[in-house]
Design a protein around this motif. Structure first.
Motif, mmCIF file in Angstrom:
data_model
loop_
_atom_site.group_PDB
_atom_site.id
_atom_site.type_symbol
_atom_site.label_atom_id
_atom_site.label_comp_id
_atom_site.label_asym_id
_atom_site.label_seq_id
_atom_site.Cartn_x
_atom_site.Cartn_y
_atom_site.Cartn_z
ATOM 1 N N THR A 173 45.409 3.052 49.207
ATOM 2 C CA THR A 173 44.698 2.950 50.480
ATOM 3 C C THR A 173 45.330 1.878 51.356
ATOM 4 N N LYS A 194 43.989 3.266 43.338
ATOM 5 C CA LYS A 194 43.409 3.794 44.577
ATOM 6 C C LYS A 194 43.396 2.751 45.689
ATOM 7 N N LYS A 195 43.074 1.509 45.361
ATOM 8 C CA LYS A 195 43.051 0.463 46.390
ATOM 9 C C LYS A 195 44.455 0.204 46.938
#
Length: 75
Positions: free
Chosen positions: A33, A29-30
């Motif tokens: 993003t 997810k990081k």
């Protein structure tokens, strides 16, 4: 003519996203993003430089930030 360049930039950004996004795992997810933010910021910068070519780029910002530090360390 500018609109062709704008369309070209948009197509390149879309191709980058379509190519890279599936390679990232669901748990990343990081990374997803960071990829999305950097892609959007890069696209915005490319579009702005298309309409305002005299606008200073990111290297001017880095020079403004780090030039005073360079003069301090030279002494």
């Amino acid at each position: 003519m500018r609109w062709a360049f704008i369309l070209g930039i948009a197509v390149i950004l879309a191709i980058m996203t379509v190519y890279e996004w599936p390679k990232m795992k669901r748990e990343m997810k990081k990374e997803k993003t960071a990829f999305a933010v950097l892609t959007v910021l890069g696209g915005i910068l490319a579009f702005l430089l298309m309409f305002y070519p005299e606008m200073p780029g990111p290297t001017h910002l880095m020079n403004a930030i780090y030039k005073p530090l360079g003069t301090i360390f030279e002494k």
